[in-house]
Design a protein around this motif. Structure first.
Motif, short mmCIF file in Angstrom:
data_model
loop_
_atom_site.label_atom_id
_atom_site.label_comp_id
_atom_site.label_asym_id
_atom_site.label_seq_id
_atom_site.Cartn_x
_atom_site.Cartn_y
_atom_site.Cartn_z
N ASP A 99 -6.97 14.00 -2.82
CA ASP A 99 -7.03 14.47 -4.21
C ASP A 99 -6.87 15.98 -4.36
OD1 ASP A 99 -7.22 11.91 -5.01
OD2 ASP A 99 -9.42 11.93 -5.25
N SER A 107 2.49 1.79 -3.33
CA SER A 107 1.61 2.27 -4.40
C SER A 107 1.27 3.74 -4.16
CB SER A 107 0.35 1.40 -4.50
OG SER A 107 -0.50 1.68 -3.41
N ILE A 108 1.06 4.14 -2.88
CA ILE A 108 0.78 5.55 -2.61
C ILE A 108 1.96 6.42 -3.04
CG2 ILE A 108 0.38 7.30 -0.82
CD1 ILE A 108 -1.18 5.24 0.75
N SER A 109 3.13 6.01 -2.60
CA SER A 109 4.27 6.88 -2.86
C SER A 109 4.66 6.92 -4.34
CB SER A 109 5.48 6.48 -2.01
OG SER A 109 5.95 5.24 -2.45
N ASN A 110 4.27 5.90 -5.07
CA ASN A 110 4.57 5.94 -6.50
C ASN A 110 3.54 6.74 -7.29
OD1 ASN A 110 6.88 4.49 -6.25
ND2 ASN A 110 5.89 2.49 -6.57
N THR A 111 2.31 6.82 -6.78
CA THR A 111 1.25 7.53 -7.52
C THR A 111 1.19 9.00 -7.13
OG1 THR A 111 0.07 5.62 -6.65
CG2 THR A 111 -0.95 6.79 -8.48
N TYR A 112 1.16 9.25 -5.80
CA TYR A 112 0.93 10.63 -5.35
C TYR A 112 2.25 11.35 -5.16
CZ TYR A 112 -3.82 9.01 -4.50
OH TYR A 112 -5.07 8.50 -4.66
N LYS A 113 2.48 12.37 -5.99
CA LYS A 113 3.71 13.13 -5.85
C LYS A 113 3.42 14.56 -5.38
CE LYS A 113 6.61 10.03 -7.47
NZ LYS A 113 7.53 9.34 -6.56
N PRO A 159 -2.92 12.23 -0.77
CA PRO A 159 -3.59 10.93 -0.84
C PRO A 159 -4.50 10.72 0.36
CG PRO A 159 -1.39 10.68 0.03
CD PRO A 159 -1.61 12.16 -0.13
N LYS A 213 0.85 -1.20 0.00
CA LYS A 213 0.00 0.00 0.00
C LYS A 213 0.89 1.25 0.00
CE LYS A 213 -3.91 2.03 2.41
NZ LYS A 213 -4.65 2.02 3.67
#
Lengths: 71, 670
Positions: free
Chosen positions: B656, B607-613, B617, B604
Motif C-alpha cells: 500500500d 486481480s493484482i495487476s488490474n488493481t495495483y498500478k 501490492p 490472483k
C-alpha cells in the motif's frame, strides 16, 4: 486524308517502340527469373550453407497437429 | 528553182508528217508502257513501297509441374561495328574509350580489340562482329558505350536481333527439355520435349500482312485486317519437378565426377501416374566436363545386366515353375552352360534358395532357374516378356526412343546360350526408361503405365488439352508373384547386394546391376574393364511413391564399378530428399487438464495487476516469476532485485505504499 495518314504513321512508330519495350521487359523478366531459379535451387543452397557448417537434415520435420475438440 | 506555193506546201506537209509520226511513236510507247508492260511496272512500283510481311507467331513456353519456366523465347542480340562510317575525328576520339569498355565487358585486352577495329577500318570492313548472344540488358549496356552512343551512321553501331530459345535452368535437364531448330531446307531437328511438342502445340502459325513503306525504316499496315492472323503457340506444362530434377542432376553429376565415368542417366517416375518427375542425362566431353549430351535414358538401349534378373525371376514365379524357397545349386562361382562358363562374382554361393539367388544377384542362380525350366520351351518364357511389352518401345513422346531387342528362336542372335544369357540381362537390349517402366509396374501393384512428360497444354489459363495416365498392361502378374518379388527387392537393400544403401530412417527397394560392356574383344576387355553400373527400384517400400533408375556407364574401375557403389548413392540421395521433404505428421489430442492451483494463481495475478498500478501490492506468497513480471509491468518504473527463487517471503517495501520512479524493490524468495 493526309492528316489521318500521318496520325496512322505516328501510331505505327509508337507501336514499334512499345513492342520493343515489351521485348526488353520480357527479356529482363526471364533474365531475373532464371537467376532466381538458380538461387532457389536446393543444390545451390546446400553449397552455400556448407560454408556455414549447415547440412541437409537426415530426417524430415515433424508437424504437430493438435486436434481441436471445441466443435 | 522558183519559190512556188506548191513548194512551200510540200515542205510544210513533210514537217507536219514527221511531227505526226513522232506523235504516233509517243502514243505507241505510252500504250506499251501502260498496257503491254503495265503489269510488270506496276508490280515493280509496288515492290518498292509495299511488301508482304510474315508476322511471326510467338512460340509457347515450357513450364515445369510447379510453373517454373523451363524454356522460353527471348530476343538476343549480336553486335558488330561498321568501322568505316564514322569520321576520323570521332573515330580517333572514341576508339580508345570504346575498346576499354569492351575490354571490361568481354574480359579481353583493350589493345587487342583496338587492333582488330583499326585493321577493319583500314581494310574498309563494314561489318566486324564483336559480340554475340547478348541479352537485352547487356545490349543496352553496350549500346551506351562511347562511339556506339552516336548511333549507326555516325558511330557505326550495327546490331542483329534474333529470337532465341532460353532455358532458365541452364544445363539442368537441357536435353530432355530440348529444342527445335529449322535448317535452310526446312528440315526440323527435334530434341526433347520442346522438339516433340513443337509441331502440335508450341510453334503456332505465322501470320501475313501487307505493309507500306513509311519513314524511318518503318512499314505501316495497308489494311486494318491482317490477311492471315498469326496464331501464337500454346504453353506446355511438363511433369518435371524442378526440386527433384535439381537433386537428381547434382547427385548424378557428383557420382560421375567421383567415378570418372563416361556417361550416365537418372530418371524419377511417379508410381501412380507415370509422370516423369526428373530426367537427367550427363556425358563427358573432351575436357572431362559433364553436360547434357544425349538423352541416354530414352535413346540408349543396352544390355541391362542384373536389373533384368527381376523380370526373369518374375516370369518363373508367375509360371509357377519355381517358388522363392526352391533350392538352386549355384556351385562354387562357375558353371558351364552349353560349352560356355558363367561366373558369379566372388567365390560362389553354393546351394541357396531362389529368393537368395536374386538377393545376392547370382548369374548362375538365375541362368540355372531359367535354363532348367524353359530350355525345352523357350517360347513360354519369351511369351511372358512379350506380355510385359519388354520387346516393344513404350511409345514415349520424346523422339528417338531406343528399340529393345530380345532374341527369339530363329533370330540371328539366338542360340542355346541365349536363354541363360537373357536370364541375367545379356544378349538383349533395353533402354533405362523401359526397365524403369517395368519396375514402376511392380511398385504400382502390377499396372504397367506409359512414362509421360506432359501434364497439360494451355493457352494462358485455359486448358487446351489435359493428359492423363496411359495404362499399357492392366495387371502384369498375380498378386502372389508381386508380393514375393517386392519382398526380395526390399531384402536386396536390407541384406543383399544393395545393403550399403540401407537406411534405418527411410525405406527403399530395388535391384543393383553391374554389367560388362564393350566386351566383344574379350582380351582387350580384360586389360581395360568396362562396366555399366545401375540401380533400379522404388521407395518407400510400403505404398511406393516414386520409382527411379540410375545407370552409369564405364566408371573408372580404379574407383569402383559395382551398381551399389556407383549408381546406388544417386538413388539413395533422391529417396532421402523426398523422404526429408515430406513432413511427418504427429496428431495429438489437446491437453485440457485444469489445475486448481494454476487457476487460482492466475486469477490472483490478474486481480493484482488490474488493481495495483502505482501502489506496492502484497507479494508475499506469490511465485517469484509472477512477482517480478508484475512489478516490471507497473505504471511506475522500478528496479527489481530478486534474491533466491520460488515463492516470495518478504518485500523491502511494504504494501500500500506508493512507489516512486526508479525506486529499488528487493524481493526475498525461498
Amino acid at each position: 486524308m493526309i492528316a489521318s495518314a500521318h496520325s496512322a504513321d505516328k501510331k505505327v512508330f509508337e507501336i514499334s517502340s512499345l513492342s520493343n519495350e515489351v521485348k526488353e521487359l520480357r527479356s529482363a523478366f526471364v533474365d531475373n527469373r532464371g537467376k532466381l531459379m538458380g538461387l532457389k535451387k536446393e543444390s545451390y543452397i546446400e553449397t552455400k550453407m556448407k560454408e556455414k557448417g549447415i547440412g541437409i537434415s537426415l530426417n524430415p520435420p515433424i508437424k504437430i497437429i493438435v486436434k481441436s475438440s471445441n466443435k | 528553182m522558183a519559190t512556188t506555193e506548191t513548194n512551200i506546201l510540200n515542205r510544210l506537209y513533210f514537217v507536219a508528217g514527221c511531227m505526226f509520226v513522232f506523235a504516233l511513236a509517243v502514243v505507241f510507247k505510252l500504250c506499251t508502257i501502260q498496257f503491254v508492260d503495265g503489269d510488270k511496272y506496276r508490280a515493280m512500283a509496288q515492290k518498292r513501297t509495299i511488301k508482304r510481311f510474315d508476322i511471326p507467331a510467338n512460340r509457347g513456353n515450357v513450364y515445369s509441374a510447379d510453373g517454373s519456366l523451363l524454356a522460353t523465347s527471348i530476343p538476343k542480340y549480336d553486335i558488330a561495328i561498321d568501322a568505316v562510317t564514322s569520321t576520323d575525328k570521332n573515330f580517333n576520339k572514341y576508339i580508345k574509350p570504346l575498346c576499354d569498355s569492351l575490354a571490361v565487358f568481354t574480359g579481353k585486352t583493350s589493345s587487342g580489340i583496338e587492333k582488330k577495329i583499326s585493321k577493319a577500318r583500314k581494310t574498309k570492313n563494314q561489318y566486324l562482329l564483336l559480340l554475340t548472344n547478348l541479352s537485352y540488358s547487356e545490349f543496352v549496356r553496350v549500346r551506351n558505350f562511347p562511339l556506339f552512343k552516336l548511333g549507326s551512321i555516325r558511330g557505326g553501331f550495327v546490331y542483329d536481333q534474333t529470337t532465341k530459345r532460353e532455358h532458365p535452368l541452364g544445363g539442368i535437364a537441357e536435353r530432355s527439355i530440348g529444342y527445335e531448330r529449322k535448317d535452310e531446307n526446312n528440315y526440323y531437328t527435334r530434341v526433347g520435349i520442346d522438339g516433340a511438342f513443337g509441331k502440335d502445340y508450341l510453334r503456332g502459325t505465322n501470320g501475313k500482312r501487307l505493309k507500306q513503306k513509311i519513314g524511318k525504316g518503318e512499314w505501316k499496315p495497308i489494311q486494318d485486317v491482317n490477311e492471315i492472323e498469326p496464331k501464337n503457340g500454346y504453353d506446355i506444362y511438363t511433369t518435371i519437378d524442378v526440386n527433384i530434377q535439381d537433386i537428381a542432376h547434382h547427385s548424378l553429376l557428383g557420382q560421375l565426377e567421383e567415378y570418372e565415368a563416361e556417361h550416365g542417366c537418372v530418371v524419377v517416375m511417379d508410381v501412380k501416374t507415370g509422370e516423369i518427375k526428373a530426367i537427367s542425362n550427363l556425358g563427358r566431353n573432351r575436357e572431362g566436363k559433364y553436360y547434357e549430351r544425349l538423352n541416354y535414358a530414352v535413346g540408349e538401349s543396352h544390355e541391362p545386366g542384373s536389373t533384368f534378373k527381376v523380370m526373369a525371376m518374375m516370369a518363373a514365379l508367375e509360371d509357377k515353375v519355381i517358388d522363392t524357397s526352391t533350392v538352386i545349386d549355384t556351385k562354387n562361382g562357375s558353371k558351364r552352360f552349353y560349352g560356355r562358363t558363367i561366373y558369379d562374382s566372388g567365390a560362389g554361393h553354393g546351394k541357396i534358395s531362389a529368393a537368395k539367388a536374386l538377393e545376392v544377384s547370382s548369374n548362375i542362380g538365375l541362368a540355372t532357374i531359367i535354363d532348367d525350366n524353359y530350355k525345352n520351351n523357350p517360347e513360354k518364357f519369351l511369351k511372358r516378356l512379350r506380355q510385359w511389352r519388354l520387346n516393344d518401345t513404350l511409345g514415349v513422346s520424346i523422339i528417338g526412343e531406343g528399340i529393345p531387342d530380345i532374341p527369339y528362336p530363329g533370330a540371328s542372335n539366338w542360340s542355346r546360350n541365349a536363354l541363360p544369357s537373357i536370364s541375367y540381362g545379356y544378349n538383349m537390349r533395353l533402354t533405362p526408361l523401359q526397365t524403369l517402366a517395368f519396375y514402376n509396374a511392380i511398385a504400382n501393384n502390377g499396372q504397367l503405365i506409359k512414362p509421360r512428360f506432359l501434364r497439360a497444354v494451355k493457352e494462358f489459363d485455359r486448358n487446351i488439352e489435359v493428359f492423363d495416365k496411359e495404362v499399357l498392361v492392366d495387371k502384369i502378374c498375380s498378386d502372389q508373384t508381386l508380393s514375393k518379388i517386392k519382398d526380395i527387392l526390399k531384402n536386396i537393400v536390407v541384406r543383399g547386394t544393395g545393403k550399403k544403401l540401407y537406411s534405418e530412417t527411410f525405406s527403399m527397394a530395388g535391384k543393383t546391376g553391374t554389367a560388362w560392356t564393350d566386351y566383344a574383344d574379350i582380351e582387350a576387355w580384360r586389360k581395360d574393364r568396362k562396366y555399366v553400373s545401375s540401380f533400379a527400384g522404388y521407395f518407400p517400400v510400403e505404398n511406393p511413391k516414386y520409382s527411379c533408375i540410375v545407370v552409369i556407364h564405364k566408371p573408372s574401375t580404379k574407383v569402383g564399378f559395382y551398381g551399389a557403389d556407383v549408381s546406388g548413392p544417386v538413388f539413395k540421395r533422391i529417396a532421402q530428399k523426398i523422404y526429408t521433404d515430406t513432413p511427418l505428421i504427429d496428431e495429438i489430442q489437446p491437453v485440457e487438464y485444469n489445475n486448481p492451483q494454476v487457476v487460482k494463481d492466475f486469477e490472483k495475478f490478474n486481480s493484482i495487476s488490474n488493481t495495483y498500478k502505482t501502489i506496492m501490492p502484497n507479494l508475499v506468497g506469490v511465485a517469484a516469476m509472477d512477482a517480478v513480471a508484475f512489478l516490471e509491468n507497473m505504471d511506475v518504473k522500478v528496479n527489481v532485485k530478486l534474491r533466491g527463487s520460488g515463492v516470495i517471503k518478504s518485500q523491502s517495501i511494504s504494501k500500500d505504499i506508493k512507489l516512486k520512479s526508479n525506486q529499488t524493490v528487493v524481493l526475498e524468495a525461498s
